[in-house]
Write a protein that holds these residues in place. Structure first.
Motif, mmCIF file in Angstrom:
data_model
loop_
_atom_site.group_PDB
_atom_site.id
_atom_site.type_symbol
_atom_site.label_atom_id
_atom_site.label_comp_id
_atom_site.label_asym_id
_atom_site.label_seq_id
_atom_site.Cartn_x
_atom_site.Cartn_y
_atom_site.Cartn_z
ATOM 1 N N VAL A 164 0.843 -1.207 0.000
ATOM 2 C CA VAL A 164 0.000 0.000 0.000
ATOM 3 C C VAL A 164 0.871 1.247 0.000
ATOM 4 C CG1 VAL A 164 -1.760 1.289 1.265
ATOM 5 C CG2 VAL A 164 -1.896 -1.204 1.150
ATOM 6 N N THR A 201 3.940 8.339 0.866
ATOM 7 C CA THR A 201 4.191 7.483 2.016
ATOM 8 C C THR A 201 5.672 7.116 2.090
ATOM 9 O OG1 THR A 201 3.319 5.754 0.559
ATOM 10 C CG2 THR A 201 1.901 6.491 2.344
ATOM 11 N N VAL A 260 -7.052 4.060 4.853
ATOM 12 C CA VAL A 260 -6.533 3.130 3.847
ATOM 13 C C VAL A 260 -7.733 2.623 3.080
ATOM 14 C CG1 VAL A 260 -5.236 1.019 3.402
ATOM 15 C CG2 VAL A 260 -4.617 2.481 5.353
ATOM 16 N N SER A 285 0.868 3.981 -3.061
ATOM 17 C CA SER A 285 0.576 5.391 -2.789
ATOM 18 C C SER A 285 1.722 6.268 -3.286
ATOM 19 C CB SER A 285 0.364 5.611 -1.280
ATOM 20 O OG SER A 285 -0.654 4.778 -0.785
ATOM 21 N N LYS A 316 -3.486 -2.484 8.063
ATOM 22 C CA LYS A 316 -4.106 -1.176 8.287
ATOM 23 C C LYS A 316 -3.728 -0.608 9.651
ATOM 24 C CE LYS A 316 -7.980 -1.658 5.097
ATOM 25 N NZ LYS A 316 -9.443 -1.574 4.891
ATOM 26 N N LEU A 342 -0.197 0.771 9.173
ATOM 27 C CA LEU A 342 -0.157 2.027 8.419
ATOM 28 C C LEU A 342 -0.691 3.198 9.223
ATOM 29 C CD1 LEU A 342 -1.283 0.630 4.958
ATOM 30 C CD2 LEU A 342 0.990 1.491 5.513
ATOM 31 N N VAL A 391 -3.059 5.111 0.677
ATOM 32 C CA VAL A 391 -3.160 5.865 1.922
ATOM 33 C C VAL A 391 -3.643 7.276 1.587
ATOM 34 C CG1 VAL A 391 -1.902 6.788 3.907
ATOM 35 C CG2 VAL A 391 -1.316 4.527 3.000
ATOM 36 N N THR A 443 -4.160 -6.291 -1.787
ATOM 37 C CA THR A 443 -4.404 -4.865 -1.493
ATOM 38 C C THR A 443 -4.659 -4.085 -2.778
ATOM 39 O OG1 THR A 443 -2.038 -4.297 -1.640
ATOM 40 C CG2 THR A 443 -2.892 -4.972 0.529
ATOM 41 N N GLU A 458 -5.487 -0.258 -3.297
ATOM 42 C CA GLU A 458 -5.583 0.439 -2.014
ATOM 43 C C GLU A 458 -4.428 1.429 -1.834
ATOM 44 O OE1 GLU A 458 -6.215 -1.946 1.434
ATOM 45 O OE2 GLU A 458 -7.730 -3.189 0.479
#
Length: 435
Positions: free
Chosen positions: A187, A248, A434, A191, A422, A425, A239, A234, A237
């Motif tokens: 993720v 990120t 997320v 991102s 999650k 994160l 952030v 994921t 997906e």
């Protein structure tokens, strides 16, 4: 005669009135149209600000493939091969290349006269036999595009971002790590990629990123089932903070705390508030307390550090007498130091420049487990203390990397304790979702 003159003047005056009215009406119409256009523009901007731009489903990313060791951006020549055969396109012309037969392209290849050369495997991946990566000779999904330049050939890999991530995750995190940590990494990497895809990092090649640590390492380790699953589980997906996809940042190991963008000299703001200093700890204390890089130290001879500081800062301070941390940032990271010698002094600011000033070859670093590593271009982290012990400077520090965003080893230790991706994160990136 006089009557005719008056009549002519009257007609002329009438024409001027008509023309003037016509022009006025046209001008009013143009102003109205410009006003409508301005209104449309404002409404469009308002709509864009209210609704953040969404990436397309599995968009294409263009990755500039660097030379061996990631030293240069262009290659002296390129060799490609596929067990299934290749399709080679230049301009409007395409040709098939036999399975298992190597395609060698030089900067003066005649195909370049027709345009950029695009190469795709008829099935599977294209192997770049002229390139070497950490796991050997690399192979790539998607298209390999070649562009001739005055210095050599620029090689761009064009492929869907989800396939790109399958080459990023194992190159940035060991595929043996916990699945929830790998999913957190997926993720993060997605991102980060989406943010980089908002513009070209290399506009001259229409490439968004390169495949080195300048962005995210890609294709340096072979994909594994675990990393492919992390990407698939994921899929799509990212952030978000305040509805926007955010950058990120991540690094190897924390010292028990993270820091913020202030470490890089960026003032805290509402836009970057998701990157705060947080404690990387659970019920039993710091998650990474038993890892080798959690704590480390180095005793660096005065002569060695004096030479390194002079070389790395471009300032001849002579023989060092002191190095003082003048200012620390969130989490205790050093953001301003002063090095004083018998020929002068130099002030260094921001964590990266400080780590570079004190880095370089010539000394050893002992980790808390007793293992020893050679010093590198950068000090392991900017979370440290330093003192002059007479014939050496003793540096005691913690963590490995810049300390901003997610600690990868922290994520793995959290996953070992049952935290899902999650939860991982949302610890490292405060106030995010997320989705």
């Amino acid at each position: 005669m006089e009557g005719q003159l008056y009549y002519g003047l009257a007609v002329l005056a009438a024409l001027f009135v008509v023309v003037g009215l016509t022009a006025a009406l046209k001008g009013a119409g143009a102003e109205q149209e410009e006003g409508k256009e301005e209104e449309r523009r404002i409404k469009k901007e308002e709509a864009q600000s209210d609704s953040p731009k969404e990436p397309a489903q599995n968009p294409v990313i263009r990755v500039l493939l660097m030379t061996d060791g990631y030293r240069h951006t262009v290659h002296p020549g390129v060799s490609l091969i596929s067990d299934a055969g290749l399709t080679v396109t230049a301009g409007d012309e395409s040709e098939d290349w036999a399975a298992g037969s190597e395609l060698a392209i030089a900067p003066d290849d005649a195909r370049f006269q027709k345009g950029n050369i695009r190469v795709q495997a008829k099935e599977g991946k294209v192997t770049v036999s002229s390139l070497s990566r950490g796991y050997g000779t690399p192979s790539y999904d998607g298209v390999i595009e070649l562009r001739t330049t005055a210095e050599g050939i620029a090689m761009i890999n064009e492929l869907p971002v989800e396939d790109y991530l399958c080459g990023v995750i194992p190159s940035e995190m060991p595929s043996s790590y916990e699945q929830e940590a790998l999913k957190a990494q997926a993720v993060c990497a997605r991102s980060f990629a989406y943010r980089q895809m908002e513009e070209y990092g290399y506009p001259e090649y229409e490439a968004h990123v390169n495949d080195s640590t300048d962005y995210q390492v890609y294709g340096n380790s072979e994909a594994a089932d675990s990393t492919r699953s992390a990407v698939a589980e994921t899929a799509g997906e990212v952030v978000r903070y305040g509805g926007q996809i955010v950058t990120t940042y991540y690094y190897s190991t924390s010292c028990g705390s993270t820091t913020s963008l202030e470490a890089w000299g960026t003032a805290a703001s509402e836009d970057n508030a998701y990157l705060q200093s947080v404690e990387v700890e659970g019920e039993d204390g710091d998650y990474e307390k038993d890892l080798p890089w959690y704590r480390w130290e180095a005793s660096v001879p005065v002569a060695v550090l004096s030479d390194l500081v002079g070389l790395n800062t471009g300032t001849d301070v002579g023989t060092l007498s002191s190095i003082t941390i003048l200012e620390t940032g969130p989490g205790g990271v050093a953001v301003k130091i002063e090095a004083v010698g018998d020929r002068g002094s130099v002030v260094v600011e921001t964590e990266n420049k400080i780590r570079r000033a004190l880095g370089g070859s010539g000394y050893k670093i002992q980790k808390q487990d007793g293992s020893v590593a050679d010093s590198g271009a950068l000090l392991p982290s900017a979370f440290f203390t330093i003192e002059n012990t007479g014939d050496a400077f003793l540096i005691k520090g913690g963590g490995f990397g810049h300390g901003i965003g997610m600690s990868q080893n922290g994520a793995n230790e959290m996953a070992k304790e049952g935290k899902d991706y999650k939860e991982i994160l949302t610890l490292f990136y405060q106030g995010v979702t997320v989705e």
